[in-house]
Design a protein around this motif. Sequence first.
Motif, PDB file in Angstrom:
ATOM      1  N   SER B 148       0.834  -1.209   0.000  1.00 22.72           N
ATOM      2  CA  SER B 148       0.000   0.000   0.000  1.00 22.72           C
ATOM      3  C   SER B 148       0.861   1.248   0.000  1.00 22.72           C
ATOM      4  O   SER B 148       2.000   1.225   0.487  1.00 22.72           O
ATOM      5  CB  SER B 148      -0.881   0.035   1.259  1.00 22.72           C
ATOM      6  N   SER B 149       0.282   2.332  -0.477  1.00 21.44           N
ATOM      7  CA  SER B 149       1.058   3.565  -0.487  1.00 21.44           C
ATOM      8  C   SER B 149       1.117   4.134   0.925  1.00 21.44           C
ATOM      9  O   SER B 149       0.273   3.841   1.771  1.00 21.44           O
ATOM     10  CB  SER B 149       0.439   4.569  -1.452  1.00 21.44           C
ATOM     11  N   GLN B 150       2.122   4.952   1.162  1.00 24.37           N
ATOM     12  CA  GLN B 150       2.362   5.516   2.493  1.00 24.37           C
ATOM     13  C   GLN B 150       1.395   6.677   2.734  1.00 24.37           C
ATOM     14  O   GLN B 150       1.329   7.595   1.911  1.00 24.37           O
ATOM     15  CB  GLN B 150       3.810   6.004   2.535  1.00 24.37           C
ATOM     16  N   LEU B 151       0.694   6.620   3.827  1.00 19.06           N
ATOM     17  CA  LEU B 151      -0.244   7.711   4.129  1.00 19.06           C
ATOM     18  C   LEU B 151       0.529   8.992   4.435  1.00 19.06           C
ATOM     19  O   LEU B 151       1.525   8.953   5.154  1.00 19.06           O
ATOM     20  CB  LEU B 151      -1.110   7.338   5.333  1.00 19.06           C
ATOM     21  N   ASN B 152       0.038  10.076   3.897  1.00 18.50           N
ATOM     22  CA  ASN B 152       0.680  11.373   4.140  1.00 18.50           C
ATOM     23  C   ASN B 152      -0.259  12.218   5.015  1.00 18.50           C
ATOM     24  O   ASN B 152      -1.187  12.838   4.525  1.00 18.50           O
ATOM     25  CB  ASN B 152       0.935  12.059   2.802  1.00 18.50           C
ATOM     26  N   PRO B 153      -0.001  12.235   6.322  1.00 15.28           N
ATOM     27  CA  PRO B 153      -0.932  12.921   7.238  1.00 15.28           C
ATOM     28  C   PRO B 153      -1.033  14.409   6.960  1.00 15.28           C
ATOM     29  O   PRO B 153      -2.093  15.011   7.137  1.00 15.28           O
ATOM     30  CB  PRO B 153      -0.344  12.690   8.621  1.00 15.28           C
ATOM     31  N   MET B 154       0.069  15.011   6.519  1.00 18.31           N
ATOM     32  CA  MET B 154       0.055  16.455   6.272  1.00 18.31           C
ATOM     33  C   MET B 154      -0.861  16.775   5.082  1.00 18.31           C
ATOM     34  O   MET B 154      -1.715  17.662   5.150  1.00 18.31           O
ATOM     35  CB  MET B 154       1.485  16.954   5.988  1.00 18.31           C
ATOM     36  N   ALA B 155      -0.682  16.013   3.994  1.00 15.83           N
ATOM     37  CA  ALA B 155      -1.511  16.253   2.801  1.00 15.83           C
ATOM     38  C   ALA B 155      -2.974  15.946   3.107  1.00 15.83           C
ATOM     39  O   ALA B 155      -3.880  16.649   2.651  1.00 15.83           O
ATOM     40  CB  ALA B 155      -1.012  15.400   1.648  1.00 15.83           C
ATOM     41  N   LEU B 156      -3.178  14.895   3.909  1.00 17.46           N
ATOM     42  CA  LEU B 156      -4.555  14.553   4.304  1.00 17.46           C
ATOM     43  C   LEU B 156      -5.188  15.724   5.044  1.00 17.46           C
ATOM     44  O   LEU B 156      -6.310  16.135   4.763  1.00 17.46           O
ATOM     45  CB  LEU B 156      -4.543  13.310   5.201  1.00 17.46           C
TER      46      LEU B 156
END
Lengths: 575, 283
Positions: B148-156
């Motif tokens: 899975s792709s790495q979650l980007n909390p900042m972009a989220l």
Amino acid sequence: MDYTIKIGGEAGQGIQTIGGSLAKALSRSGYHVFTHQDYESRVRGGHNFYQIRFSDKPVSAIREKVDILVAFDTESILRHETELTVNGIIIYDSSFHKQKHNEPYFLDVPFSDLALEHGGNKIMLNTAATGAVLGMLGIETEILIGLIKEDFRTKGDEIISGNIKAAAAGHEYTKNKCAKCSFTITEPSNKKMLINGTEAIGLGAIASGCKFYSAYPMTPATGIMNYIADKEEEYGIIVEQAEDEISAINMALGASFAGVRAMTGTSGGGFALMQEGVSLAGMTETPIVIALGQRPGPATGLPTRTEQADLLFLLHSGHGEFPKIVFAPGTPEQAFYLTNKAFELSEKYQVPAFVITDQYLADTQWTYDSFASDKIKYVDRRLRGDELTKLPEYRRHAFTDSGISPLAVPGASRHLVVTDSDEHDEDGHITENAETRNKMVEKRLFKKMPLIREEISPPLLYGDKEPDILLVGWGSTYGVIKEVVDILSNEKRIAMLHFSEIYPFPLEKKLNYLSLLNNSKLAICIENNATCQFARLIKAETGYIFFENEIKKYDGRPFTLDGLLGEVNAHIRRL
Amino acid sequence: MPTLEDYKGQTPAWCPGCGNFNILRSFNEAMVEMGIEPHQFTIVSGIGQAAKFPHYTKCNTFNGLHGRTLPVATGIRLANHEMIVMAVAGDGDCYGEGGNHLLHAIRRNVNVKLFVHDNQVYGLTKGQASPTTGEGTKTKNQPFGVFSSQLNPMALGVALDCSFVARGYAGDSEHLKGLIKEAVHHKGFALVDILQPCVSFNKVNTYKWYGERVYHIEPEYNPEDRLKAFERSLEWGDKIPLGIIYRNNRHTYEDMIPVIKESPLVNQSFDLSKLEAALKEFY
Ligand SMILES: Cc1ncc(C[n+]2csc(CCOP(=O)(O)OP(=O)(O)O)c2C)c(N)n1
Ligand code: SF4
């Protein structure tokens, strides 16, 4: 006098509006009313009906026979024609149907034309139909007019006067044209309140000082949220629609921890999601009231129908071992007082308390002279203000003789309030110490359970005090079993044993129900499920076994008076 | 005024060298410097190494379930909006098990401060991949590497118009302390993702790895420009920005609730006599 009116049609045709105003007009006139709705899980179309039974004596169940059928579509005629009593009449507007019916028990009433001609708008045909039913019964329209004025208060004078004229036109029409109408109506008496199970729970919550209600919509529990949301401002309550049921129960626990009375409500599927939160309430000893509105499962089942099949699931809900309190009201009146008791005991013992209902009880309306608000108990058991500030020290989970630790409001003093889903020490901090674990289990479970059990009322014995035949039920089957007992008690020594406070299971010292069961010639357990869950609970708690004496119904529909009477008689004949 | 001594909690059971120690220190110092007393706030946490945090400082604590910090924090805040409410969670706790709640907490914009100890791994359950683990990373549970792709909390956070989005680093406690203070002073939901080396299970994102990459966002940067913030939020790899990525002045959820305009719910008394009015409606 005991009449049944059934209004049938598609969803979206205003069946509920007509049923609702008729029921209210009758209860205001002082009659005893019992209403029941049957609807499909769709917003438009399908077949729905609203059934009103009214009498000069208390009524608490639905009958299969219909005296007046208001048919808004052909389907309603096809389905319910055979239910008519000897003097029963079907009213319909032939312009809605492809055909005209010539049989003498049909009365063609041009609802739509009357509405247009007199009220000025076809939309008012529902009001014309309501007027028409009252006309057939020979009941005057003043009370209906009063209701119209209240209901359309915000809509302006034109709409009000239009509706009043439409009602009068419907009334006139049937009064003059219904040659076969031969209903004998007793004199009206003092006006009664009309309330359903859902509203009674909502009202009970408000009366108990509930300040926070969080839920995710799911039939048949949504109505509780709607009812309370409507009262938010008046009573200072926050109703939060959570993103899911997991969130709903956790939010309510948060609010309760912060110092207010909190509640959540859901149905089976949502309750399945809440399990971990139920257990969290048990471990953190956070008070919470949870309403569980049962509907048929498994999974999504029959979303708008009824069943009593989540009892054992509820009793075993939450992982691990901790006390809980379970009430299963049989009437709106019981729902009101038991919701209050749930709040009381939940806060007193700091355990989760449940009010279990089902779609049937949720939606059925009953009449009462009044609810006594002086019977409501409200004791704020939380430490706050001076009482808290002056404490030399505070420990959230302190060991006490009663097992009940002081419940303080965080932030209200310098004392820290700490709790944990992990096992914890008296301060609320994580521990794996074996000795502390033992003491905590003893505190939470062994000390509290007997105290809670003492608070549980015995089942209700209704009918003969030394019955040969004992009909046993719990929750929403109360009304129908009671009427069966009323009917059969002319010839038999018969009684109902109804349980509405079911966990911890009631002690026998207040009512020796076990000897009643053992001394009867026939004891039958009556349940709206397929596996006799309550019979299994009685067996587990007392050892009593019903053997084959069980009446069960699991088609998603409630028992009708006639249906249950037939089944009980069949059991009696086999004696 | 509180002192650091007042914030001395239980002895932490974290591994020596764990990034959590620095976060704890920054937090306690920030509280002392802001003059906040332990009883004046509540920390809600879930389950994981990070979630033990409130036991190691001093505060009102609701240490609840894995992933369920934000609903509890929301409930507390709505019941008592005069209380400072914070949530401390691991990346698994908050972005994995509790993902749905994060979306909705951001949307609601309740005034809760969320501090995510982001070690890019599940610590307490011994090293499985978390939503923020880099793609391709091999673990015992992901022997072929993370697909899975790495979650980007900042972009989220920026995408959801979260009212405060910031990144801190456990290896830079002074800077982190500043961010904690900013988050506490901010009016609205604050998501602070804190890069936290896990010395036991994360062999990729080490102190050294971060040391070579993190930098402070320049003072001229305007965190209120959402498009620029989105650009900045996508930076990861050779250069990793620390600081406030995005901020806005959306109204908070509490501001909108008429019932608590005058006083918090918890201070409102209950008057049974009003019940008669509710009863009347049924006649
Ligand atoms: C419902 C539930 N599922 C799984 C677990 C087991 N569990 C405990 S901590 C954890 C993950 C911890 O990882 P993270 O949230 O990143 O925190 P860290 O330990 O790394 O600080 C899991 C899966 C649990 N306690 N509850
Ligand atoms: S396992 Fe990792 S996150 Fe957990 S205490 Fe050890 S170093 Fe810290």
